[in-house]
Write a protein that holds these residues in place. Sequence first.
Motif, PDB file in Angstrom:
ATOM      1  N   PHE A  20       0.828  -1.210   0.000  1.00  0.00           N
ATOM      2  CA  PHE A  20       0.000   0.000   0.000  1.00  0.00           C
ATOM      3  C   PHE A  20       0.864   1.263   0.000  1.00  0.00           C
ATOM      4  CE2 PHE A  20      -2.905  -3.148   1.891  1.00  0.00           C
ATOM      5  CZ  PHE A  20      -3.973  -3.000   1.016  1.00  0.00           C
ATOM      6  N   LEU A  21       1.998   1.201   0.678  1.00  0.00           N
ATOM      7  CA  LEU A  21       2.896   2.355   0.730  1.00  0.00           C
ATOM      8  C   LEU A  21       3.343   2.756  -0.676  1.00  0.00           C
ATOM      9  CD1 LEU A  21       4.407   4.248   2.749  1.00  0.00           C
ATOM     10  CD2 LEU A  21       6.324   2.649   2.612  1.00  0.00           C
ATOM     11  N   VAL A  22       3.677   1.762  -1.493  1.00  0.00           N
ATOM     12  CA  VAL A  22       4.110   2.037  -2.863  1.00  0.00           C
ATOM     13  C   VAL A  22       2.929   2.474  -3.729  1.00  0.00           C
ATOM     14  CG1 VAL A  22       5.112   1.041  -4.947  1.00  0.00           C
ATOM     15  CG2 VAL A  22       6.069   0.465  -2.705  1.00  0.00           C
ATOM     16  N   LEU A  23       1.831   1.727  -3.671  1.00  0.00           N
ATOM     17  CA  LEU A  23       0.683   1.999  -4.539  1.00  0.00           C
ATOM     18  C   LEU A  23       0.059   3.370  -4.256  1.00  0.00           C
ATOM     19  CD1 LEU A  23      -1.116  -1.474  -4.643  1.00  0.00           C
ATOM     20  CD2 LEU A  23       0.318  -0.426  -6.406  1.00  0.00           C
ATOM     21  N   LEU A  24      -0.134   3.680  -2.968  1.00  0.00           N
ATOM     22  CA  LEU A  24      -0.790   4.939  -2.617  1.00  0.00           C
ATOM     23  C   LEU A  24       0.082   6.154  -2.908  1.00  0.00           C
ATOM     24  CD1 LEU A  24      -2.453   3.940   0.794  1.00  0.00           C
ATOM     25  CD2 LEU A  24      -3.553   4.199  -1.432  1.00  0.00           C
ATOM     26  N   ASN A  25       1.384   5.953  -2.956  1.00  0.00           N
ATOM     27  CA  ASN A  25       2.283   7.085  -3.205  1.00  0.00           C
ATOM     28  C   ASN A  25       2.514   7.360  -4.690  1.00  0.00           C
ATOM     29  OD1 ASN A  25       3.480   8.620  -0.932  1.00  0.00           O
ATOM     30  ND2 ASN A  25       3.983   6.580  -0.156  1.00  0.00           N
ATOM     31  N   ILE A  26       2.110   6.438  -5.565  1.00  0.00           N
ATOM     32  CA  ILE A  26       2.371   6.610  -6.999  1.00  0.00           C
ATOM     33  C   ILE A  26       1.811   7.919  -7.550  1.00  0.00           C
ATOM     34  CG2 ILE A  26       1.796   5.702  -9.283  1.00  0.00           C
ATOM     35  CD1 ILE A  26       2.251   2.900  -8.167  1.00  0.00           C
ATOM     36  N   PRO A  27       0.524   8.244  -7.312  1.00  0.00           N
ATOM     37  CA  PRO A  27       0.015   9.517  -7.850  1.00  0.00           C
ATOM     38  C   PRO A  27       0.722  10.736  -7.264  1.00  0.00           C
ATOM     39  CG  PRO A  27      -1.591   8.509  -6.367  1.00  0.00           C
ATOM     40  CD  PRO A  27      -0.551   7.490  -6.632  1.00  0.00           C
ATOM     41  N   PHE A  28       1.117  10.644  -5.996  1.00  0.00           N
ATOM     42  CA  PHE A  28       1.820  11.767  -5.376  1.00  0.00           C
ATOM     43  C   PHE A  28       3.234  11.905  -5.934  1.00  0.00           C
ATOM     44  CE2 PHE A  28      -1.209  10.287  -2.068  1.00  0.00           C
ATOM     45  CZ  PHE A  28      -2.019  11.414  -2.054  1.00  0.00           C
ATOM     46  N   LEU A  29       3.852  10.774  -6.280  1.00  0.00           N
ATOM     47  CA  LEU A  29       5.173  10.830  -6.906  1.00  0.00           C
ATOM     48  C   LEU A  29       5.098  11.527  -8.254  1.00  0.00           C
ATOM     49  CD1 LEU A  29       6.566   7.268  -6.126  1.00  0.00           C
ATOM     50  CD2 LEU A  29       7.545   9.441  -5.384  1.00  0.00           C
ATOM     51  N   PHE A  30       4.045  11.246  -8.997  1.00  0.00           N
ATOM     52  CA  PHE A  30       3.862  11.908 -10.298  1.00  0.00           C
ATOM     53  C   PHE A  30       3.685  13.409 -10.103  1.00  0.00           C
ATOM     54  CE2 PHE A  30       1.105  13.440 -13.765  1.00  0.00           C
ATOM     55  CZ  PHE A  30       1.914  13.115 -14.849  1.00  0.00           C
ATOM     56  N   MET A  31       2.884  13.786  -9.111  1.00  0.00           N
ATOM     57  CA  MET A  31       2.691  15.201  -8.807  1.00  0.00           C
ATOM     58  C   MET A  31       4.007  15.861  -8.385  1.00  0.00           C
ATOM     59  SD  MET A  31      -0.885  14.858  -6.675  1.00  0.00           S
ATOM     60  CE  MET A  31      -0.859  16.551  -6.127  1.00  0.00           C
ATOM     61  N   GLY A  32       4.772  15.145  -7.547  1.00  0.00           N
ATOM     62  CA  GLY A  32       6.055  15.679  -7.107  1.00  0.00           C
ATOM     63  C   GLY A  32       7.020  15.858  -8.246  1.00  0.00           C
ATOM     64  N   TYR A  33       7.002  14.909  -9.190  1.00  0.00           N
ATOM     65  CA  TYR A  33       7.885  15.008 -10.361  1.00  0.00           C
ATOM     66  C   TYR A  33       7.539  16.235 -11.203  1.00  0.00           C
ATOM     67  CZ  TYR A  33      10.032  13.820 -14.839  1.00  0.00           C
ATOM     68  OH  TYR A  33      10.766  13.865 -15.999  1.00  0.00           O
ATOM     69  N   LYS A  34       6.245  16.482 -11.381  1.00  0.00           N
ATOM     70  CA  LYS A  34       5.809  17.607 -12.218  1.00  0.00           C
ATOM     71  C   LYS A  34       5.986  18.945 -11.520  1.00  0.00           C
ATOM     72  CE  LYS A  34       3.925  17.063 -15.700  1.00  0.00           C
ATOM     73  NZ  LYS A  34       4.451  16.972 -17.081  1.00  0.00           N
ATOM     74  N   GLN A  35       5.740  18.997 -10.207  1.00  0.00           N
ATOM     75  CA  GLN A  35       5.696  20.272  -9.505  1.00  0.00           C
ATOM     76  C   GLN A  35       6.988  20.623  -8.762  1.00  0.00           C
ATOM     77  OE1 GLN A  35       3.145  22.442  -9.582  1.00  0.00           O
ATOM     78  NE2 GLN A  35       1.913  21.133 -10.908  1.00  0.00           N
ATOM     79  N   ILE A  36       7.736  19.623  -8.299  1.00  0.00           N
ATOM     80  CA  ILE A  36       8.913  19.884  -7.475  1.00  0.00           C
ATOM     81  C   ILE A  36      10.208  19.574  -8.206  1.00  0.00           C
ATOM     82  CG2 ILE A  36      10.071  19.351  -5.287  1.00  0.00           C
ATOM     83  CD1 ILE A  36       7.329  18.671  -4.122  1.00  0.00           C
ATOM     84  N   GLY A  37      10.259  18.412  -8.902  1.00  0.00           N
ATOM     85  CA  GLY A  37      11.458  18.118  -9.658  1.00  0.00           C
ATOM     86  C   GLY A  37      11.771  16.633  -9.717  1.00  0.00           C
ATOM     87  N   LYS A  38      12.599  16.274 -10.692  1.00  0.00           N
ATOM     88  CA  LYS A  38      12.943  14.874 -10.920  1.00  0.00           C
ATOM     89  C   LYS A  38      13.751  14.294  -9.766  1.00  0.00           C
ATOM     90  CE  LYS A  38      16.235  13.950 -13.813  1.00  0.00           C
ATOM     91  NZ  LYS A  38      17.015  13.781 -15.065  1.00  0.00           N
TER      92      LYS A  38
END
Length: 299
Positions: A74-92
């Motif tokens: 669940f830790l990996v699955l639930l964080n996937i959309p937030f990782l995408f947001m972080g990549y777009k908004q904060i950085g690679k």
Amino acid sequence: MEEQAALNNEVKPKIGQNRTTSFYVKKYAMIFVGAVIAAFGLEEFLIPNNVIDGGIVGVSIMMETITGMSMGVFLVLLNIPFLFMGYKQIGKNFAIATLVAICFLAVWSEIFDPLEKVTDDPFLAAIFGGIIDGIGVGMIIRAGGSLDGTEIVAIIMDKKSVFSVGEVVMFINLFILSSAGLLYGWDKAMYSLVAYFVISKMIDVVIKGLDESYAVMIVTNEHEEITSALNDRLGRGVTLLHGAGGYTGESKEVLYCVVTRLEVDKLKEIVLDKDENAFVTINAVHDIVGGRFKKKSIH
């Protein structure tokens, strides 16, 4: 000369490459160690006593209780959309470091899960589990990563709303901890609140350090005497900035230096002794890079 220049050109990239490699090795080694420590705090103290952390980690713990599936999944699955947001908004770099930290935590949670819990006392679990988990999470954050997608949401909302990052995180976590009350009972929810408080404080300790530093700006007409006194009695370097009064246009000298928490009172004493009309501002410094900032003897 041409041969020497060619040799220099060959050496410089290697030096830069070595520095880059060393930087990333230290960065991900810290993330690895932080994930191990955080996983130990969770699996050996908090989770067995139904005490949870906030954020996605807390949601993952509750989902494990409800479904019987591993928290790491669940830790990996639930964080996937937030990782995408972080990549777009904060950085690679942030997104990669966060993904690595999450995967490390998921793996080590599986490793520690079969081990016997350290204590059956939920209060002791909240305190000591919070300390250990907070140290691990703090190391990950200090290395430039994160374990919690809610922090990414908070950073994005901070840019687009009147609410601060801290306010958004607190609101989300209050909702999560309230849900824990419905699942585990309100006493465990209160223990979880204690653990969340301890974790947040330990994160601050790891990020800021036990011996906090402060940046000081001094507006004075006695800049030479104060500079000399700070150099002599505190052993601190001082940077002189040239300014002017916004209303009067009168020239002013602004002194800038960094001191430790223990030196703040002594600095104020020195400044006011030399110029009782000096204007002093003091701000906490989260990190210091470069320079010659070291502890000195005070007299």
